[in-house]
Design a protein around this motif. Structure first.
Motif, PDB file in Angstrom:
ATOM      1  N   THR A 105      19.992 -10.648  -9.300  1.00  0.00           N
ATOM      2  CA  THR A 105      21.315 -10.190  -8.834  1.00  0.00           C
ATOM      3  C   THR A 105      21.315  -9.772  -7.364  1.00  0.00           C
ATOM      4  OG1 THR A 105      21.527  -9.237 -11.052  1.00  0.00           O
ATOM      5  CG2 THR A 105      23.237  -8.663  -9.494  1.00  0.00           C
ATOM      6  N   LEU A 106      20.197  -9.166  -6.909  1.00  0.00           N
ATOM      7  CA  LEU A 106      20.162  -8.616  -5.549  1.00  0.00           C
ATOM      8  C   LEU A 106      19.335  -9.503  -4.624  1.00  0.00           C
ATOM      9  CD1 LEU A 106      19.345  -4.921  -6.569  1.00  0.00           C
ATOM     10  CD2 LEU A 106      21.609  -5.885  -6.148  1.00  0.00           C
ATOM     11  N   LYS A 107      19.756  -9.543  -3.392  1.00  0.00           N
ATOM     12  CA  LYS A 107      19.057 -10.395  -2.412  1.00  0.00           C
ATOM     13  C   LYS A 107      17.745  -9.734  -1.982  1.00  0.00           C
ATOM     14  CE  LYS A 107      20.327 -13.256   1.478  1.00  0.00           C
ATOM     15  NZ  LYS A 107      21.134 -13.359   2.672  1.00  0.00           N
ATOM     16  N   ASN A 108      16.646 -10.464  -2.086  1.00  0.00           N
ATOM     17  CA  ASN A 108      15.312  -9.986  -1.655  1.00  0.00           C
ATOM     18  C   ASN A 108      14.935  -8.618  -2.213  1.00  0.00           C
ATOM     19  OD1 ASN A 108      15.335 -12.273  -0.022  1.00  0.00           O
ATOM     20  ND2 ASN A 108      16.235 -11.153   1.690  1.00  0.00           N
ATOM     21  N   ALA A 109      15.264  -8.356  -3.462  1.00  0.00           N
ATOM     22  CA  ALA A 109      14.963  -7.034  -4.035  1.00  0.00           C
ATOM     23  C   ALA A 109      13.456  -6.828  -4.165  1.00  0.00           C
ATOM     24  CB  ALA A 109      15.627  -6.902  -5.396  1.00  0.00           C
ATOM     25  N   ASN A 110      13.000  -5.644  -3.756  1.00  0.00           N
ATOM     26  CA  ASN A 110      11.584  -5.278  -3.876  1.00  0.00           C
ATOM     27  C   ASN A 110      11.478  -4.278  -5.033  1.00  0.00           C
ATOM     28  OD1 ASN A 110       9.016  -4.289  -3.647  1.00  0.00           O
ATOM     29  ND2 ASN A 110       9.201  -3.638  -1.498  1.00  0.00           N
ATOM     30  N   VAL A 111      11.073  -4.779  -6.226  1.00  0.00           N
ATOM     31  CA  VAL A 111      11.093  -3.947  -7.434  1.00  0.00           C
ATOM     32  C   VAL A 111       9.688  -3.723  -7.968  1.00  0.00           C
ATOM     33  CG1 VAL A 111      12.092  -3.698  -9.754  1.00  0.00           C
ATOM     34  CG2 VAL A 111      13.320  -5.036  -8.032  1.00  0.00           C
ATOM     35  N   SER A 112       9.321  -2.464  -8.184  1.00  0.00           N
ATOM     36  CA  SER A 112       8.000  -2.141  -8.755  1.00  0.00           C
ATOM     37  C   SER A 112       8.162  -1.434 -10.091  1.00  0.00           C
ATOM     38  CB  SER A 112       7.229  -1.186  -7.839  1.00  0.00           C
ATOM     39  OG  SER A 112       6.937  -1.828  -6.628  1.00  0.00           O
ATOM     40  N   ILE A 113       7.383  -1.895 -11.097  1.00  0.00           N
ATOM     41  CA  ILE A 113       7.353  -1.189 -12.386  1.00  0.00           C
ATOM     42  C   ILE A 113       6.162  -0.241 -12.366  1.00  0.00           C
ATOM     43  CG2 ILE A 113       6.966  -1.465 -14.876  1.00  0.00           C
ATOM     44  CD1 ILE A 113       8.540  -4.068 -14.747  1.00  0.00           C
ATOM     45  N   VAL A 114       6.414   1.047 -12.679  1.00  0.00           N
ATOM     46  CA  VAL A 114       5.335   2.040 -12.676  1.00  0.00           C
ATOM     47  C   VAL A 114       5.261   2.736 -14.035  1.00  0.00           C
ATOM     48  CG1 VAL A 114       5.410   2.441 -10.166  1.00  0.00           C
ATOM     49  CG2 VAL A 114       6.879   3.800 -11.674  1.00  0.00           C
ATOM     50  N   ASN A 115       4.127   3.374 -14.314  1.00  0.00           N
ATOM     51  CA  ASN A 115       3.941   4.038 -15.610  1.00  0.00           C
ATOM     52  C   ASN A 115       4.344   5.499 -15.594  1.00  0.00           C
ATOM     53  OD1 ASN A 115       2.871   1.718 -16.801  1.00  0.00           O
ATOM     54  ND2 ASN A 115       0.879   2.125 -15.869  1.00  0.00           N
ATOM     55  N   SER A 116       4.459   6.058 -14.384  1.00  0.00           N
ATOM     56  CA  SER A 116       4.735   7.491 -14.308  1.00  0.00           C
ATOM     57  C   SER A 116       5.596   7.790 -13.087  1.00  0.00           C
ATOM     58  CB  SER A 116       3.394   8.223 -14.237  1.00  0.00           C
ATOM     59  OG  SER A 116       3.467   9.311 -13.378  1.00  0.00           O
ATOM     60  N   ALA A 117       6.386   8.861 -13.192  1.00  0.00           N
ATOM     61  CA  ALA A 117       7.288   9.233 -12.093  1.00  0.00           C
ATOM     62  C   ALA A 117       6.518   9.623 -10.832  1.00  0.00           C
ATOM     63  CB  ALA A 117       8.187  10.383 -12.531  1.00  0.00           C
ATOM     64  N   THR A 118       5.265  10.076 -11.001  1.00  0.00           N
ATOM     65  CA  THR A 118       4.482  10.464  -9.811  1.00  0.00           C
ATOM     66  C   THR A 118       4.163   9.255  -8.928  1.00  0.00           C
ATOM     67  OG1 THR A 118       2.520  10.352 -11.209  1.00  0.00           O
ATOM     68  CG2 THR A 118       3.399  12.544 -10.768  1.00  0.00           C
ATOM     69  N   ASP A 119       4.297   8.040  -9.509  1.00  0.00           N
ATOM     70  CA  ASP A 119       4.036   6.827  -8.715  1.00  0.00           C
ATOM     71  C   ASP A 119       5.221   6.448  -7.819  1.00  0.00           C
ATOM     72  OD1 ASP A 119       1.552   6.537  -9.955  1.00  0.00           O
ATOM     73  OD2 ASP A 119       2.407   5.398 -11.620  1.00  0.00           O
ATOM     74  N   ILE A 120       6.338   7.143  -7.952  1.00  0.00           N
ATOM     75  CA  ILE A 120       7.508   6.836  -7.110  1.00  0.00           C
ATOM     76  C   ILE A 120       7.275   7.457  -5.728  1.00  0.00           C
ATOM     77  CG2 ILE A 120      10.007   7.126  -6.820  1.00  0.00           C
ATOM     78  CD1 ILE A 120      10.136   7.405  -9.933  1.00  0.00           C
ATOM     79  N   GLN A 121       7.219   6.621  -4.711  1.00  0.00           N
ATOM     80  CA  GLN A 121       6.940   7.080  -3.340  1.00  0.00           C
ATOM     81  C   GLN A 121       8.116   6.745  -2.429  1.00  0.00           C
ATOM     82  OE1 GLN A 121       4.152   8.694  -2.763  1.00  0.00           O
ATOM     83  NE2 GLN A 121       3.146   8.229  -4.705  1.00  0.00           N
ATOM     84  N   LEU A 122       8.343   7.588  -1.445  1.00  0.00           N
ATOM     85  CA  LEU A 122       9.369   7.274  -0.448  1.00  0.00           C
ATOM     86  C   LEU A 122       8.920   6.070   0.367  1.00  0.00           C
ATOM     87  CD1 LEU A 122      10.269  10.872   0.783  1.00  0.00           C
ATOM     88  CD2 LEU A 122      11.595   9.411  -0.764  1.00  0.00           C
ATOM     89  N   ASP A 123       9.868   5.349   0.890  1.00  0.00           N
ATOM     90  CA  ASP A 123       9.574   4.183   1.715  1.00  0.00           C
ATOM     91  C   ASP A 123       9.421   4.646   3.170  1.00  0.00           C
ATOM     92  OD1 ASP A 123       9.050   1.542   1.861  1.00  0.00           O
ATOM     93  OD2 ASP A 123      11.127   0.849   1.708  1.00  0.00           O
ATOM     94  N   LYS A 124       8.946   3.758   4.034  1.00  0.00           N
ATOM     95  CA  LYS A 124       8.847   4.066   5.475  1.00  0.00           C
ATOM     96  C   LYS A 124       9.799   3.146   6.228  1.00  0.00           C
ATOM     97  CE  LYS A 124       5.374   6.937   6.918  1.00  0.00           C
ATOM     98  NZ  LYS A 124       5.828   8.027   6.042  1.00  0.00           N
ATOM     99  N   ASN A 125      10.547   3.715   7.135  1.00  0.00           N
ATOM    100  CA  ASN A 125      11.390   2.899   8.001  1.00  0.00           C
ATOM    101  C   ASN A 125      10.505   2.324   9.111  1.00  0.00           C
ATOM    102  OD1 ASN A 125      13.028   2.093  10.217  1.00  0.00           O
ATOM    103  ND2 ASN A 125      14.732   3.278   9.349  1.00  0.00           N
ATOM    104  N   MET A 126      10.405   0.990   9.137  1.00  0.00           N
ATOM    105  CA  MET A 126       9.481   0.318  10.084  1.00  0.00           C
ATOM    106  C   MET A 126       9.830   0.626  11.543  1.00  0.00           C
ATOM    107  SD  MET A 126       7.181  -1.095   8.474  1.00  0.00           S
ATOM    108  CE  MET A 126       6.663  -1.848   6.966  1.00  0.00           C
ATOM    109  N   MET A 127      11.141   0.769  11.815  1.00  0.00           N
ATOM    110  CA  MET A 127      11.563   0.982  13.202  1.00  0.00           C
ATOM    111  C   MET A 127      11.242   2.414  13.665  1.00  0.00           C
ATOM    112  SD  MET A 127      13.096  -1.949  13.807  1.00  0.00           S
ATOM    113  CE  MET A 127      14.434  -1.927  14.985  1.00  0.00           C
ATOM    114  N   THR A 128      11.579   3.391  12.817  1.00  0.00           N
ATOM    115  CA  THR A 128      11.479   4.790  13.261  1.00  0.00           C
ATOM    116  C   THR A 128      10.214   5.488  12.754  1.00  0.00           C
ATOM    117  OG1 THR A 128      12.656   5.598  11.325  1.00  0.00           O
ATOM    118  CG2 THR A 128      14.005   4.996  13.225  1.00  0.00           C
ATOM    119  N   GLY A 129       9.561   4.901  11.743  1.00  0.00           N
ATOM    120  CA  GLY A 129       8.387   5.546  11.149  1.00  0.00           C
ATOM    121  C   GLY A 129       8.739   6.705  10.237  1.00  0.00           C
TER     122      GLY A 129
END
Length: 259
Positions: A105-129
């Motif tokens: 449904t979504l264009k270029n979606a980056n989807v990860s399946i994880v086993n635990s909520a602790t595996d959810i990490q914030l992303d990094k903005n490539m331009m600003t860091g």
């Protein structure tokens, strides 16, 4: 054997509606017993593909696929290129189904399946860091996993604005931490929630309490909703199927039947 003997107490010639039984195998026995008369049969809990071919069967329990589709629809509305995490259960069926549909449904979606909520990490903005928000989906109905998901969403939404959280299930902590979770724009599905401010709801709850000295539990609520919904669809000729396209809300359940 006792179930089959109880079937013989039903006279199919003067029966307009049958509600129950609970289990799939018993539902099939009952459908075989009533097949010549095509009496409407309501299954309150059984839902399985083997039951989908019976034209006189009304299935109340929504399957997980319908809920997964709803989650995908909701994510699509807020998606703007964020990374997506799905917290799965041990079977991973729902998580895999949601992932496949999001990628379709979504264009270029980056989807990860994880086993635990602790595996959810914030992303990094490539331009600003700087840290960038993500989308997180809970596809596990265990309360403990739900609690951990709530805590993680609250923690991440304190670090960065714009977090988006979704859940296929209602978890006790969602009600308790509603203000904090609103920072993560939490959207979750629930199918047994009573609106305590509604006039109809107040009246039913009061009557139940007067009779049983307690508030109705899950099964009492489903029992009331199913029977009330079906009886309001019945007409004098017992033609319940002519009324199946009406969307109706009862004590906790919104009934919308799809063939």
């Amino acid at each position: 054997a006792s179930f089959k003997s109880s079937l013989t107490q039903i006279n199919p010639n003067n029966t307009d509606l049958i509600i129950g039984p609970f289990f799939k195998s018993n539902v099939i026995d009952l459908l075989d017993f009533t097949k010549t008369q095509k009496i409407p049969v309501v299954a309150p809990f059984a839902n399985s593909p083997e039951l989908y071919n019976y034209s006189n069967l009304i299935i109340v329990e929504t399957n997980d696929q319908a809920y997964s589709d709803k989650i995908v629809e909701e994510v699509k509305v807020v998606y703007s290129d964020q990374k997506i995490y799905i917290v799965a259960d041990s079977k991973k069926e729902n998580a895999n189904y949601i992932k496949a549909n999001l990628e379709k449904t979504l264009k270029n979606a980056n989807v990860s399946i994880v086993n635990s909520a602790t595996d959810i990490q914030l992303d990094k903005n490539m331009m600003t860091g700087q840290s960038a928000p993500v989308i997180a989906i809970l596809a596990n109905d265990t309360d403990a996993v739900g609690e951990a998901f709530s805590s993680r969403m609250i923690a991440l939404s304190k670090e960065v604005q714009g977090m988006k959280a979704f859940s296929m299930y209602s978890v006790p902590s969602f009600e308790k931490k509603v203000d904090e979770l609103s920072q993560a724009s939490l959207v979750y599905l629930m199918d047994r929630k009573i609106n305590p401010d509604g006039d109809f709801e107040k009246e039913i709850l009061k009557a139940y309490k007067a009779k049983y000295c307690k508030t109705p539990g899950k099964y009492a609520v489903i029992g009331f909703d199913v029977v009330n919904d079906m009886l309001t669809r019945e007409n004098k000729k017992g033609e319940i199927f002519k009324q199946m396209n009406k969307v109706q809300t009862q004590l906790a359940t919104k009934f919308e039947f799809v063939k």
